[in-house]
Design a protein around this motif. Sequence first.
Motif, short mmCIF file in Angstrom:
data_model
loop_
_atom_site.label_atom_id
_atom_site.label_comp_id
_atom_site.label_asym_id
_atom_site.label_seq_id
_atom_site.Cartn_x
_atom_site.Cartn_y
_atom_site.Cartn_z
N ALA A 174 0.71 -1.20 0.07
CA ALA A 174 -0.08 0.10 -0.15
C ALA A 174 0.79 1.23 0.11
O ALA A 174 1.74 1.44 0.93
N ILE A 175 0.81 2.04 -0.98
CA ILE A 175 1.61 3.16 -1.12
C ILE A 175 0.88 4.43 -1.07
O ILE A 175 -0.23 4.80 -1.65
N LEU A 176 1.13 5.28 0.07
CA LEU A 176 0.45 6.60 0.46
C LEU A 176 1.39 7.49 -0.32
O LEU A 176 2.46 7.89 0.29
N GLY A 177 0.77 8.26 -1.22
CA GLY A 177 1.60 9.21 -1.73
C GLY A 177 2.23 8.77 -3.26
O GLY A 177 3.31 8.16 -2.95
N VAL A 178 1.62 9.29 -4.33
CA VAL A 178 2.38 8.84 -5.51
C VAL A 178 2.81 10.02 -6.37
O VAL A 178 2.65 10.31 -7.42
N GLY A 179 3.67 10.85 -5.73
CA GLY A 179 4.46 12.02 -6.29
C GLY A 179 5.49 11.43 -6.92
O GLY A 179 5.74 10.19 -7.44
N ALA A 180 6.73 12.17 -7.26
CA ALA A 180 7.85 11.40 -7.95
C ALA A 180 8.20 10.41 -7.60
O ALA A 180 8.55 9.13 -8.07
N VAL A 181 8.46 10.24 -6.08
CA VAL A 181 9.12 9.14 -5.39
C VAL A 181 8.21 7.91 -5.55
O VAL A 181 8.57 6.67 -5.71
N GLY A 182 6.96 8.41 -4.98
CA GLY A 182 5.99 7.19 -4.85
C GLY A 182 5.71 6.43 -6.16
O GLY A 182 5.46 5.18 -6.39
N ARG A 183 5.54 7.47 -7.44
CA ARG A 183 5.41 6.89 -8.69
C ARG A 183 6.46 5.95 -9.13
O ARG A 183 6.33 4.88 -9.92
N THR A 184 7.70 6.23 -8.60
CA THR A 184 8.94 5.51 -9.23
C THR A 184 8.83 4.17 -8.68
O THR A 184 9.06 3.12 -8.93
N LEU A 185 8.61 4.23 -7.46
CA LEU A 185 8.44 3.14 -6.43
C LEU A 185 7.65 1.89 -6.92
O LEU A 185 7.63 1.03 -7.19
N ALA A 186 6.33 2.64 -7.20
CA ALA A 186 5.30 1.85 -7.79
C ALA A 186 5.56 1.17 -9.11
O ALA A 186 5.18 -0.12 -9.54
N GLY A 187 6.34 1.78 -9.85
CA GLY A 187 6.75 1.44 -11.25
C GLY A 187 7.58 0.14 -11.14
O GLY A 187 7.32 -0.95 -11.58
N HIS A 188 8.47 0.08 -10.28
CA HIS A 188 9.62 -0.98 -9.97
C HIS A 188 8.68 -2.11 -9.41
O HIS A 188 9.00 -3.21 -9.60
N LEU A 189 7.88 -2.05 -8.48
CA LEU A 189 7.03 -3.05 -7.71
C LEU A 189 6.13 -3.81 -8.87
O LEU A 189 6.04 -4.66 -8.66
N HIS A 190 5.70 -2.65 -9.48
CA HIS A 190 4.84 -3.26 -10.54
C HIS A 190 5.44 -4.20 -11.52
O HIS A 190 4.85 -5.53 -11.83
N ARG A 191 6.49 -3.83 -11.99
CA ARG A 191 7.03 -4.72 -12.88
C ARG A 191 7.46 -6.22 -12.22
O ARG A 191 7.71 -7.17 -12.92
N GLU A 192 7.75 -6.17 -10.88
CA GLU A 192 7.89 -7.60 -10.14
C GLU A 192 6.86 -8.03 -9.80
O GLU A 192 7.01 -9.44 -9.42
N GLY A 193 5.87 -7.72 -10.23
CA GLY A 193 4.35 -8.56 -9.93
C GLY A 193 3.93 -8.21 -8.58
O GLY A 193 2.93 -9.00 -7.91
N ALA A 194 4.14 -7.22 -7.78
CA ALA A 194 3.57 -6.72 -6.57
C ALA A 194 2.10 -6.24 -6.84
O ALA A 194 1.73 -6.10 -7.92
N ARG A 195 1.27 -6.59 -5.65
CA ARG A 195 -0.23 -6.14 -5.73
C ARG A 195 -0.35 -4.82 -4.91
O ARG A 195 -0.01 -4.69 -3.85
N LEU A 196 -0.54 -3.83 -5.81
CA LEU A 196 -0.40 -2.77 -5.23
C LEU A 196 -1.88 -1.87 -5.01
O LEU A 196 -2.72 -1.90 -5.94
N THR A 197 -2.17 -1.16 -3.94
CA THR A 197 -2.99 -0.45 -3.63
C THR A 197 -2.53 1.11 -3.43
O THR A 197 -1.64 1.38 -2.69
N VAL A 198 -3.00 2.33 -3.94
CA VAL A 198 -2.22 3.29 -3.95
C VAL A 198 -3.18 4.53 -3.34
O VAL A 198 -4.43 4.27 -3.85
N ALA A 199 -3.04 5.37 -2.75
CA ALA A 199 -3.58 6.67 -2.58
C ALA A 199 -2.92 7.79 -2.48
O ALA A 199 -1.59 7.93 -2.17
N ASP A 200 -3.49 9.11 -2.72
CA ASP A 200 -2.85 10.51 -2.63
C ASP A 200 -3.73 11.47 -2.37
O ASP A 200 -5.09 11.41 -2.38
N ARG A 201 -3.28 12.53 -1.52
CA ARG A 201 -4.09 13.59 -0.84
C ARG A 201 -4.74 14.47 -2.37
O ARG A 201 -5.80 15.06 -2.37
N ARG A 202 -4.03 14.08 -3.54
CA ARG A 202 -4.51 14.60 -4.71
C ARG A 202 -5.04 13.22 -5.37
O ARG A 202 -4.30 12.67 -6.29
#
Length: 344
Positions: A174-202
Amino acid sequence: MLILEEMQARGHEALTLLHHAPSGLRAALAIHSTVLGPAIAGVRLGAQDEQLAVRGALALSESLTLKAALAGLNYGGGACVLMMPEAGVDDPHAREALFRALGRQVRPLESRVVLTEDIGVSPADIAFVAQETPATLGVNTDTSSVTGYGVYRGMKAAARFALGSESMRGVRVAILGVGAVGRTLAGHLHREGARLTVADRRPDRAEALADQLDGVQVVAADQLLDSPCDIFAPCAYGHSIRSEDVPRLQCRLIAGGEHHPLTRRGESAVKEAGIIYMPDYAINAAGLIAAAQGTTPEQAAERVYTIINRITAVAEQYGKPVHIVARRMAERRIDLIGSLGHGK
């Protein structure tokens, strides 16, 4: 808020308020420590009042001290939190004036502080600062993307300790905040097959990420703490996990790119809840390492991976929480190298 008492409790050396009316510059510059060298100060820009700016600068600067020490850098820790000018900075000339004013204000302190980018600030902004003072780092480094990759590598090392494997395939993050750092982290995790839930104040940013990455679930920011997950990754602005909200967490590991997501009280609460917390200054150091030493993103991220493995090995050997081990390791280097005194 008693500023001097808080500074004394945290061990800060200085707090300076900066002001330049024509450019709209209003900022809090905190220097936590210069024991190991000039204080690297992350520069942030956001809409906030004076009290939040001061609190943020004090907390962030302490985190930077520990980060630099743990990473083996010969720098101390600082922070510069800019309050958004009333007129904004959409006008490129206004943005240039703001950051050049910052550089000029910091010039007398250039022997003690070095400015680099943080949330809301880009390498181009630091380049404006550099026109007024040489006390800058990261002008040619995309620190956010490097930091995000380092968090990913550090998360894998932490997962091996907390979950029994460093593979992210099928791991719920679960990633809280998908600004520049969160987006990059999500991309690497997604490529490895992680199951992602994301949220952002925007919410638009979270929805945009879900449009780019198949299978990503989006929830409201105030609901993410209740999402069942293996790893909770705070990547927002700071103090995302309030102490009173710790019982809501349904994770086994907290590991993300956000500076100081927990207070000291919050750290105690997650320990009591049986949740492993890999502190920010241990896992989000790759961008700082790359900017300070000119290393490649891969080299900086592998340094983070090695640091996390060292922390978890010591934690396992002595049966101590990893966040306590990390802090003691950083403080030990500061004490040992500081004991050498300043060279001639």
